[in-house]
Scaffold this motif. Structure first.
Motif, PDB file in Angstrom:
ATOM      1  N   THR A  18      -5.190   5.315  -2.131  1.00 51.24           N
ATOM      2  CA  THR A  18      -5.408   4.137  -2.971  1.00 51.24           C
ATOM      3  C   THR A  18      -6.663   3.399  -2.519  1.00 51.24           C
ATOM      4  OG1 THR A  18      -3.032   3.873  -3.323  1.00 51.24           O
ATOM      5  CG2 THR A  18      -4.420   1.947  -3.728  1.00 51.24           C
ATOM      6  N   PRO A  19      -7.572   3.073  -3.442  1.00 52.24           N
ATOM      7  CA  PRO A  19      -8.786   2.339  -3.052  1.00 52.24           C
ATOM      8  C   PRO A  19      -8.437   1.013  -2.373  1.00 52.24           C
ATOM      9  CG  PRO A  19      -8.985   3.192  -5.284  1.00 52.24           C
ATOM     10  CD  PRO A  19      -7.559   3.410  -4.879  1.00 52.24           C
ATOM     11  N   VAL A  20      -9.293   0.566  -1.497  1.00 50.59           N
ATOM     12  CA  VAL A  20      -9.059  -0.680  -0.776  1.00 50.59           C
ATOM     13  C   VAL A  20      -8.922  -1.847  -1.756  1.00 50.59           C
ATOM     14  CG1 VAL A  20     -11.519  -1.184  -0.442  1.00 50.59           C
ATOM     15  CG2 VAL A  20      -9.829  -2.045   1.204  1.00 50.59           C
ATOM     16  N   PHE A  21      -8.002  -2.737  -1.485  1.00 49.63           N
ATOM     17  CA  PHE A  21      -7.687  -3.924  -2.282  1.00 49.63           C
ATOM     18  C   PHE A  21      -7.072  -3.596  -3.641  1.00 49.63           C
ATOM     19  CE2 PHE A  21     -11.681  -5.414   0.040  1.00 49.63           C
ATOM     20  CZ  PHE A  21     -10.973  -5.895   1.140  1.00 49.63           C
ATOM     21  N   ALA A  22      -6.620  -2.353  -3.810  1.00 52.03           N
ATOM     22  CA  ALA A  22      -6.049  -1.950  -5.103  1.00 52.03           C
ATOM     23  C   ALA A  22      -4.567  -1.631  -4.978  1.00 52.03           C
ATOM     24  CB  ALA A  22      -6.812  -0.757  -5.669  1.00 52.03           C
ATOM     25  N   GLY A  23      -3.901  -2.288  -4.060  1.00 56.36           N
ATOM     26  CA  GLY A  23      -2.500  -1.992  -3.809  1.00 56.36           C
ATOM     27  C   GLY A  23      -1.592  -2.184  -5.006  1.00 56.36           C
ATOM     28  N   GLN A  24      -1.913  -3.148  -5.862  1.00 50.85           N
ATOM     29  CA  GLN A  24      -1.055  -3.405  -7.012  1.00 50.85           C
ATOM     30  C   GLN A  24      -0.990  -2.208  -7.961  1.00 50.85           C
ATOM     31  OE1 GLN A  24       0.942  -6.107  -7.259  1.00 50.85           O
ATOM     32  NE2 GLN A  24       0.139  -6.618  -5.228  1.00 50.85           N
ATOM     33  N   GLU A  25      -1.968  -1.336  -7.884  1.00 49.23           N
ATOM     34  CA  GLU A  25      -1.983  -0.146  -8.744  1.00 49.23           C
ATOM     35  C   GLU A  25      -0.883   0.848  -8.378  1.00 49.23           C
ATOM     36  OE1 GLU A  25      -5.829   1.625  -8.661  1.00 49.23           O
ATOM     37  OE2 GLU A  25      -6.869  -0.176  -9.373  1.00 49.23           O
TER      38      GLU A  25
ATOM     39  N   LYS B  74       4.511   0.548  -8.225  1.00 53.00           N
ATOM     40  CA  LYS B  74       5.664   1.304  -8.712  1.00 53.00           C
ATOM     41  C   LYS B  74       6.090   2.364  -7.699  1.00 53.00           C
ATOM     42  CE  LYS B  74       7.313   3.964 -12.695  1.00 53.00           C
ATOM     43  NZ  LYS B  74       6.955   4.503 -14.048  1.00 53.00           N
ATOM     44  N   THR B  75       5.114   2.944  -7.006  1.00 47.97           N
ATOM     45  CA  THR B  75       5.399   3.978  -6.006  1.00 47.97           C
ATOM     46  C   THR B  75       5.888   3.376  -4.698  1.00 47.97           C
ATOM     47  OG1 THR B  75       3.736   5.448  -6.953  1.00 47.97           O
ATOM     48  CG2 THR B  75       4.404   5.894  -4.681  1.00 47.97           C
ATOM     49  N   LEU B  76       5.263   2.292  -4.283  1.00 46.85           N
ATOM     50  CA  LEU B  76       5.582   1.711  -2.981  1.00 46.85           C
ATOM     51  C   LEU B  76       6.705   0.677  -3.036  1.00 46.85           C
ATOM     52  CD1 LEU B  76       2.006   1.173  -1.471  1.00 46.85           C
ATOM     53  CD2 LEU B  76       3.600   3.040  -0.999  1.00 46.85           C
ATOM     54  N   GLY B  77       6.858   0.023  -4.175  1.00 49.83           N
ATOM     55  CA  GLY B  77       7.800  -1.087  -4.244  1.00 49.83           C
ATOM     56  C   GLY B  77       7.117  -2.363  -3.798  1.00 49.83           C
ATOM     57  N   PRO B  78       7.687  -3.522  -4.126  1.00 57.33           N
ATOM     58  CA  PRO B  78       7.013  -4.796  -3.859  1.00 57.33           C
ATOM     59  C   PRO B  78       6.802  -5.091  -2.371  1.00 57.33           C
ATOM     60  CG  PRO B  78       9.265  -5.147  -4.656  1.00 57.33           C
ATOM     61  CD  PRO B  78       8.951  -3.704  -4.858  1.00 57.33           C
ATOM     62  N   GLU B  79       7.765  -4.734  -1.526  1.00 58.44           N
ATOM     63  CA  GLU B  79       7.669  -5.056  -0.096  1.00 58.44           C
ATOM     64  C   GLU B  79       6.542  -4.273   0.577  1.00 58.44           C
ATOM     65  OE1 GLU B  79      10.632  -4.944   3.820  1.00 58.44           O
ATOM     66  OE2 GLU B  79      11.451  -4.925   1.787  1.00 58.44           O
TER      67      GLU B  79
ATOM     68  N   VAL C 105      -2.247 -13.483  -0.273  1.00 57.31           N
ATOM     69  CA  VAL C 105      -1.841 -12.191   0.299  1.00 57.31           C
ATOM     70  C   VAL C 105      -0.864 -12.420   1.447  1.00 57.31           C
ATOM     71  CG1 VAL C 105      -2.660 -10.114   1.492  1.00 57.31           C
ATOM     72  CG2 VAL C 105      -3.993 -11.088  -0.410  1.00 57.31           C
ATOM     73  N   PHE C 106      -1.159 -13.415   2.270  1.00 57.92           N
ATOM     74  CA  PHE C 106      -0.261 -13.755   3.378  1.00 57.92           C
ATOM     75  C   PHE C 106       1.106 -14.189   2.858  1.00 57.92           C
ATOM     76  CE2 PHE C 106       1.707 -16.912   6.103  1.00 57.92           C
ATOM     77  CZ  PHE C 106       1.775 -16.237   7.315  1.00 57.92           C
ATOM     78  N   LYS C 107       1.108 -15.082   1.888  1.00 58.86           N
ATOM     79  CA  LYS C 107       2.373 -15.600   1.361  1.00 58.86           C
ATOM     80  C   LYS C 107       3.199 -14.504   0.692  1.00 58.86           C
ATOM     81  CE  LYS C 107       1.269 -20.496   0.682  1.00 58.86           C
ATOM     82  NZ  LYS C 107       1.101 -21.600  -0.322  1.00 58.86           N
ATOM     83  N   ASN C 108       2.524 -13.566   0.072  1.00 56.08           N
ATOM     84  CA  ASN C 108       3.238 -12.469  -0.575  1.00 56.08           C
ATOM     85  C   ASN C 108       4.020 -11.649   0.450  1.00 56.08           C
ATOM     86  OD1 ASN C 108       4.067 -10.831  -2.705  1.00 56.08           O
ATOM     87  ND2 ASN C 108       2.248  -9.525  -2.596  1.00 56.08           N
TER      88      ASN C 108
END
Length: 222
Positions: free
Chosen positions: A139-146, A149-154, A175-178
Motif C-alpha cells: 500500500t502506498p504511504v499515507f494511503a491506508g484508508q484504501e 476493508k482488508t485490514l479492518g479499522p483497528e 491520525v493519533f486520535k484515530n
C-alpha cells in the motif's frame, strides 16, 4: 620416528582438523544466513559472555541471529537493545497483529528486507493473513484508508499512525486520535515505542548491511 608413532601423529592431526571443522560449522549455524555485514559478526560461545547468553534466552532455540552478531561488537549497546526488545516483543499489551503490522510496515517503508524476513512468519503466527501482509507490503504511504476493508479499522489506524511517524515524524492529531480510539494510555505508549524502536532496527540493519540484504527488495507475501 617409528611407523606406529608416525601413524599416531597423522591420526591426531586428522582428529584435530575435524574438531576445528565441526566448531566452524556450529559457529556458522548461529546466524540466519551465511552472509556478510559491514562489521564482523561476534558470536561468543555459550557460557563465555553474559550479554550474549542473555540474548540467547530471548531467541528461538537459544540461537543468535546475524543482528545479534553485529550488535555484540558494542556489548553495552547489545545489552540495552536486548532489554528494550524484550519489553516490546514479549511484554507488550497491544494486539499481536497490530505489533507485527507496525514492524512489517516499517520494514516495507524503509525497504529493510532483513527486518521483513524475520517478522513475516511472526506476523502470520499472530493472525495476519496473506492478503493483509500484501496490503502492509504494497500500500502506498499515507494511503491506508484504501485497504481498510482488508485490514479492518483497528489495523488501518495503526498503519496510518506508522506511516506518519516513519515518513513524516510529525503525527497529525487526527491520525493519533484515530489510533487512540482503540488503545488505552499504556497501549498508545507501547504502540508509539514499538514504532520508534523498529525504525531504529531498520536503520541499523540497513546501515550495517546485516546479512548482506541492503540491496534486497522486501519479498512479496505468497
Amino acid at each position: 620416528m617409528n611407523l606406529p608413532s608416525l601413524l599416531a601423529l597423522v591420526l591426531s592431526l586428522f582428529v584435530y582438523r575435524g574438531s576445528l571443522v565441526g566448531a566452524r560449522v556450529i559457529a556458522l549455524q548461529e546466524r540466519d544466513d551465511n552472509l556478510p555485514a559491514r562489521v564482523p559478526y561476534v558470536f561468543p560461545p555459550p557460557g563465555t559472555n553474559e550479554i550474549a547468553d542473555d540474548i540467547r534466552k530471548r531467541r528461538v532455540n537459544g540461537t543468535l541471529l546475524a543482528l545479534d552478531g553485529a550488535l555484540l561488537n558494542a556489548p553495552l549497546v547489545a545489552q540495552s537493545w536486548n532489554g528494550v526488545a524484550d519489553v516490546i516483543r514479549n511484554q507488550n499489551s497491544i494486539p499481536g497483529t497490530m505489533r507485527e503490522l507496525i514492524i512489517l510496515r516499517i520494514a516495507a517503508l524503509n525497504n529493510a528486507a532483513y527486518e521483513w524476513i524475520q517478522h513475516e512468519p511472526v506476523g502470520r503466527s499472530e493472525g495476519l493473513t496473506t492478503e493483509q501482509l500484501k496490503a502492509i507490503r504494497s500500500t502506498p504511504v499515507f494511503a491506508g484508508q484504501e485497504v481498510k476493508k482488508t485490514l479492518g479499522p483497528e489495523l488501518t489506524a495503526a498503519l496510518d499512525f506508522c506511516d506518519w511517524s516513519t515518513k513524516s515524524v510529525d503525527v497529525p492529531i487526527r491520525v493519533f486520535k484515530n489510533l487512540r480510539g482503540f488503545l488505552n494510555d499504556t497501549q498508545i505508549v507501547e504502540a508509539t515505542a514499538t514504532t520508534g524502536f523498529y525504525n531504529f532496527v531498520s536503520r541499523f540493519v540497513e546501515a550495517l548491511d546485516v546479512d548482506g540484504k541492503v540491496d534486497t527488495l522486501v519479498p512479496n507475501p505468497e
